[in-house]
Design a protein around this motif. Structure first.
Motif, PDB file in Angstrom:
ATOM      1  N   TYR A   1      28.115  25.361  52.175  1.00 43.68           N
ATOM      2  CA  TYR A   1      28.003  26.158  53.398  1.00 43.68           C
ATOM      3  C   TYR A   1      28.154  25.315  54.658  1.00 43.68           C
ATOM      4  O   TYR A   1      28.589  25.829  55.697  1.00 43.68           O
ATOM      5  CB  TYR A   1      26.686  26.933  53.418  1.00 43.68           C
ATOM      6  N   ASP A   2      27.837  24.024  54.580  1.00 38.80           N
ATOM      7  CA  ASP A   2      28.002  23.187  55.775  1.00 38.80           C
ATOM      8  C   ASP A   2      29.475  23.082  56.165  1.00 38.80           C
ATOM      9  O   ASP A   2      29.782  22.878  57.342  1.00 38.80           O
ATOM     10  CB  ASP A   2      27.389  21.800  55.563  1.00 38.80           C
ATOM     11  N   MET A   3      30.400  23.256  55.223  1.00 40.42           N
ATOM     12  CA  MET A   3      31.829  23.280  55.568  1.00 40.42           C
ATOM     13  C   MET A   3      32.167  24.512  56.399  1.00 40.42           C
ATOM     14  O   MET A   3      32.987  24.450  57.306  1.00 40.42           O
ATOM     15  CB  MET A   3      32.698  23.270  54.314  1.00 40.42           C
ATOM     16  N   VAL A   4      31.530  25.631  56.078  1.00 37.76           N
ATOM     17  CA  VAL A   4      31.763  26.863  56.836  1.00 37.76           C
ATOM     18  C   VAL A   4      31.256  26.677  58.260  1.00 37.76           C
ATOM     19  O   VAL A   4      31.944  27.036  59.226  1.00 37.76           O
ATOM     20  CB  VAL A   4      31.079  28.070  56.160  1.00 37.76           C
ATOM     21  N   VAL A   5      30.072  26.116  58.402  1.00 40.03           N
ATOM     22  CA  VAL A   5      29.490  25.898  59.730  1.00 40.03           C
ATOM     23  C   VAL A   5      30.338  24.908  60.527  1.00 40.03           C
ATOM     24  O   VAL A   5      30.621  25.125  61.717  1.00 40.03           O
ATOM     25  CB  VAL A   5      28.026  25.402  59.599  1.00 40.03           C
ATOM     26  N   ARG A   6      30.773  23.822  59.881  1.00 38.99           N
ATOM     27  CA  ARG A   6      31.591  22.825  60.573  1.00 38.99           C
ATOM     28  C   ARG A   6      32.936  23.408  60.990  1.00 38.99           C
ATOM     29  O   ARG A   6      33.422  23.153  62.089  1.00 38.99           O
ATOM     30  CB  ARG A   6      31.795  21.606  59.679  1.00 38.99           C
ATOM     31  N   ALA A   7      33.557  24.208  60.108  1.00 37.92           N
ATOM     32  CA  ALA A   7      34.837  24.824  60.452  1.00 37.92           C
ATOM     33  C   ALA A   7      34.683  25.793  61.618  1.00 37.92           C
ATOM     34  O   ALA A   7      35.552  25.879  62.483  1.00 37.92           O
ATOM     35  CB  ALA A   7      35.421  25.543  59.238  1.00 37.92           C
TER      36      ALA A   7
ATOM     37  N   SER B   1      32.462  25.589  64.025  1.00 44.80           N
ATOM     38  CA  SER B   1      32.157  24.897  65.283  1.00 44.80           C
ATOM     39  C   SER B   1      33.270  23.960  65.735  1.00 44.80           C
ATOM     40  O   SER B   1      33.505  23.820  66.925  1.00 44.80           O
ATOM     41  CB  SER B   1      30.847  24.118  65.147  1.00 44.80           C
ATOM     42  N   GLN B   2      33.989  23.329  64.803  1.00 45.81           N
ATOM     43  CA  GLN B   2      34.991  22.334  65.179  1.00 45.81           C
ATOM     44  C   GLN B   2      36.425  22.853  65.121  1.00 45.81           C
ATOM     45  O   GLN B   2      37.252  22.452  65.926  1.00 45.81           O
ATOM     46  CB  GLN B   2      34.875  21.105  64.275  1.00 45.81           C
ATOM     47  N   GLY B   3      36.711  23.704  64.142  1.00 48.54           N
ATOM     48  CA  GLY B   3      38.084  24.178  63.974  1.00 48.54           C
ATOM     49  C   GLY B   3      38.987  23.061  63.507  1.00 48.54           C
ATOM     50  O   GLY B   3      38.551  22.087  62.903  1.00 48.54           O
ATOM     51  N   GLY B   4      40.274  23.177  63.766  1.00 45.80           N
ATOM     52  CA  GLY B   4      41.241  22.125  63.457  1.00 45.80           C
ATOM     53  C   GLY B   4      41.289  21.749  61.995  1.00 45.80           C
ATOM     54  O   GLY B   4      41.508  22.580  61.108  1.00 45.80           O
ATOM     55  N   GLU B   5      41.087  20.449  61.723  1.00 41.34           N
ATOM     56  CA  GLU B   5      41.162  19.939  60.355  1.00 41.34           C
ATOM     57  C   GLU B   5      40.052  20.504  59.473  1.00 41.34           C
ATOM     58  O   GLU B   5      40.265  20.778  58.294  1.00 41.34           O
ATOM     59  CB  GLU B   5      41.094  18.412  60.368  1.00 41.34           C
ATOM     60  N   ALA B   6      38.855  20.687  60.036  1.00 36.05           N
ATOM     61  CA  ALA B   6      37.749  21.269  59.268  1.00 36.05           C
ATOM     62  C   ALA B   6      38.094  22.694  58.834  1.00 36.05           C
ATOM     63  O   ALA B   6      37.769  23.106  57.709  1.00 36.05           O
ATOM     64  CB  ALA B   6      36.466  21.259  60.097  1.00 36.05           C
TER      65      ALA B   6
ATOM     66  N   ASP C   1      40.614  22.430  56.007  1.00 35.01           N
ATOM     67  CA  ASP C   1      39.927  22.043  54.771  1.00 35.01           C
ATOM     68  C   ASP C   1      39.196  23.226  54.156  1.00 35.01           C
ATOM     69  O   ASP C   1      39.220  23.426  52.938  1.00 35.01           O
ATOM     70  CB  ASP C   1      38.935  20.913  55.047  1.00 35.01           C
ATOM     71  N   LEU C   2      38.536  24.015  54.999  1.00 33.16           N
ATOM     72  CA  LEU C   2      37.820  25.192  54.503  1.00 33.16           C
ATOM     73  C   LEU C   2      38.791  26.184  53.864  1.00 33.16           C
ATOM     74  O   LEU C   2      38.528  26.684  52.765  1.00 33.16           O
ATOM     75  CB  LEU C   2      37.047  25.876  55.634  1.00 33.16           C
ATOM     76  N   ASN C   3      39.896  26.461  54.534  1.00 26.63           N
ATOM     77  CA  ASN C   3      40.880  27.394  53.972  1.00 26.63           C
ATOM     78  C   ASN C   3      41.396  26.909  52.622  1.00 26.63           C
ATOM     79  O   ASN C   3      41.554  27.696  51.684  1.00 26.63           O
ATOM     80  CB  ASN C   3      42.044  27.597  54.941  1.00 26.63           C
ATOM     81  N   ASP C   4      41.638  25.595  52.509  1.00 32.20           N
ATOM     82  CA  ASP C   4      42.152  25.047  51.257  1.00 32.20           C
ATOM     83  C   ASP C   4      41.135  25.149  50.130  1.00 32.20           C
ATOM     84  O   ASP C   4      41.462  25.571  49.024  1.00 32.20           O
ATOM     85  CB  ASP C   4      42.561  23.578  51.445  1.00 32.20           C
TER      86      ASP C   4
ATOM     87  N   ASN D   1      39.030  27.614  45.132  1.00 35.30           N
ATOM     88  CA  ASN D   1      37.903  28.195  44.396  1.00 35.30           C
ATOM     89  C   ASN D   1      38.121  29.674  44.077  1.00 35.30           C
ATOM     90  O   ASN D   1      37.716  30.139  43.020  1.00 35.30           O
ATOM     91  CB  ASN D   1      36.601  27.988  45.157  1.00 35.30           C
ATOM     92  N   VAL D   2      38.732  30.414  44.978  1.00 32.15           N
ATOM     93  CA  VAL D   2      39.039  31.821  44.705  1.00 32.15           C
ATOM     94  C   VAL D   2      40.015  31.913  43.536  1.00 32.15           C
ATOM     95  O   VAL D   2      39.830  32.725  42.618  1.00 32.15           O
ATOM     96  CB  VAL D   2      39.590  32.525  45.965  1.00 32.15           C
ATOM     97  N   ASN D   3      41.044  31.073  43.543  1.00 36.15           N
ATOM     98  CA  ASN D   3      41.999  31.073  42.434  1.00 36.15           C
ATOM     99  C   ASN D   3      41.318  30.707  41.122  1.00 36.15           C
ATOM    100  O   ASN D   3      41.608  31.294  40.073  1.00 36.15           O
ATOM    101  CB  ASN D   3      43.153  30.107  42.711  1.00 36.15           C
ATOM    102  N   ARG D   4      40.407  29.743  41.161  1.00 36.28           N
ATOM    103  CA  ARG D   4      39.675  29.337  39.967  1.00 36.28           C
ATOM    104  C   ARG D   4      38.796  30.464  39.435  1.00 36.28           C
ATOM    105  O   ARG D   4      38.809  30.756  38.235  1.00 36.28           O
ATOM    106  CB  ARG D   4      38.824  28.105  40.306  1.00 36.28           C
ATOM    107  N   ILE D   5      38.050  31.109  40.308  1.00 32.32           N
ATOM    108  CA  ILE D   5      37.168  32.201  39.897  1.00 32.32           C
ATOM    109  C   ILE D   5      37.976  33.352  39.308  1.00 32.32           C
ATOM    110  O   ILE D   5      37.626  33.906  38.259  1.00 32.32           O
ATOM    111  CB  ILE D   5      36.310  32.681  41.096  1.00 32.32           C
ATOM    112  N   LEU D   6      39.066  33.716  39.961  1.00 31.86           N
ATOM    113  CA  LEU D   6      39.866  34.835  39.478  1.00 31.86           C
ATOM    114  C   LEU D   6      40.590  34.484  38.175  1.00 31.86           C
ATOM    115  O   LEU D   6      40.740  35.345  37.292  1.00 31.86           O
ATOM    116  CB  LEU D   6      40.855  35.278  40.549  1.00 31.86           C
ATOM    117  N   TYR D   7      41.011  33.239  38.014  1.00 31.35           N
ATOM    118  CA  TYR D   7      41.643  32.819  36.760  1.00 31.35           C
ATOM    119  C   TYR D   7      40.649  32.905  35.605  1.00 31.35           C
ATOM    120  O   TYR D   7      40.969  33.427  34.534  1.00 31.35           O
ATOM    121  CB  TYR D   7      42.187  31.392  36.888  1.00 31.35           C
ATOM    122  N   ILE D   8      39.436  32.404  35.825  1.00 26.22           N
ATOM    123  CA  ILE D   8      38.406  32.466  34.778  1.00 26.22           C
ATOM    124  C   ILE D   8      38.088  33.914  34.431  1.00 26.22           C
ATOM    125  O   ILE D   8      37.948  34.265  33.258  1.00 26.22           O
ATOM    126  CB  ILE D   8      37.137  31.703  35.214  1.00 26.22           C
TER     127      ILE D   8
END
Length: 181
Positions: A41-47, A49-54, A57-60, A65-72
């Motif tokens: 969750y700290d990635m969500v908060v950082r993205a 507040s900071q935007g840009g590269e964070a 990274d969050l989108n990636d 993880n969404v692809n992994r969950i749906l594949y499983i």
């Protein structure tokens, strides 16, 4: 002393009076609310507040993880649901019908986690369908975390009530609870 009594004293299968059970319960719910769909969750908060590269990274990591969950879920979802419901039924019956406290304690952790699993699958499907980024993605992940926290609060409350009941039921002799005659 025989070996069985020594082992039973060391292991103590009365879960609700065991400090380690309550520590494990706190760690499970703390971890579950921190890792939203496998994303810290700290990635969500950082993205947010900071935007840009964070944000990139969050989108990636959300996409991975969404692809992994749906594949499983596509490959073995029915098996997971089948074995999960069998396991929960087994725990529920042995715990609440036959009175095995270890089964009760595991059920009170596993059942809400099963619900969180379905919620995570639903959120992953929504993220795949809509493909949100930026503030829309933050909002979906924050809402998912809030619902998981709510499930956790209710679960810990019910577990604490049931644990207190079990401990009082075990510790107070029957002649004090039930009047004579």
């Amino acid at each position: 002393m025989d070996l069985f009594s020594t082992l039973s004293e060391a292991i103590n299968l009365r879960s609700f009076s065991n400090l380690w059970y309550w520590i494990m319960l706190a760690v499970v719910w703390s971890s579950t609310t921190h890792w939203v769909l496998g994303v810290p969750y700290d990635m969500v908060v950082r993205a947010a507040s900071q935007g840009g590269e964070a944000e990139a990274d969050l989108n990636d990591i959300v996409r991975v993880n969404v692809n992994r969950i749906l594949y499983i879920s596509q490959m073995s979802g029915l098996w997971i649901v089948g074995f999960g419901t069998f396991f929960l039924t087994l725990l529920g019956l042995t715990g609440f019908v036959y009175g095995v406290q270890l089964s009760q304690s595991v059920f009170l952790v596993a059942f809400p986690m099963f619900i969180v699993g379905f919620l995570s699958l639903r959120t992953a499907r929504r993220l795949r369908r809509d493909g949100p980024t930026g503030k829309a993605l933050h909002k979906i992940l924050q809402r998912h975390r809030l619902v998981v926290q709510g499930i956790g609060v209710v679960s810990v409350f019910i577990t604490a009530l049931w644990g207190m009941y079990q401990n009082l039921n075990y510790m107070i002799p029957d002649h004090i609870i039930r009047p004579l005659g």
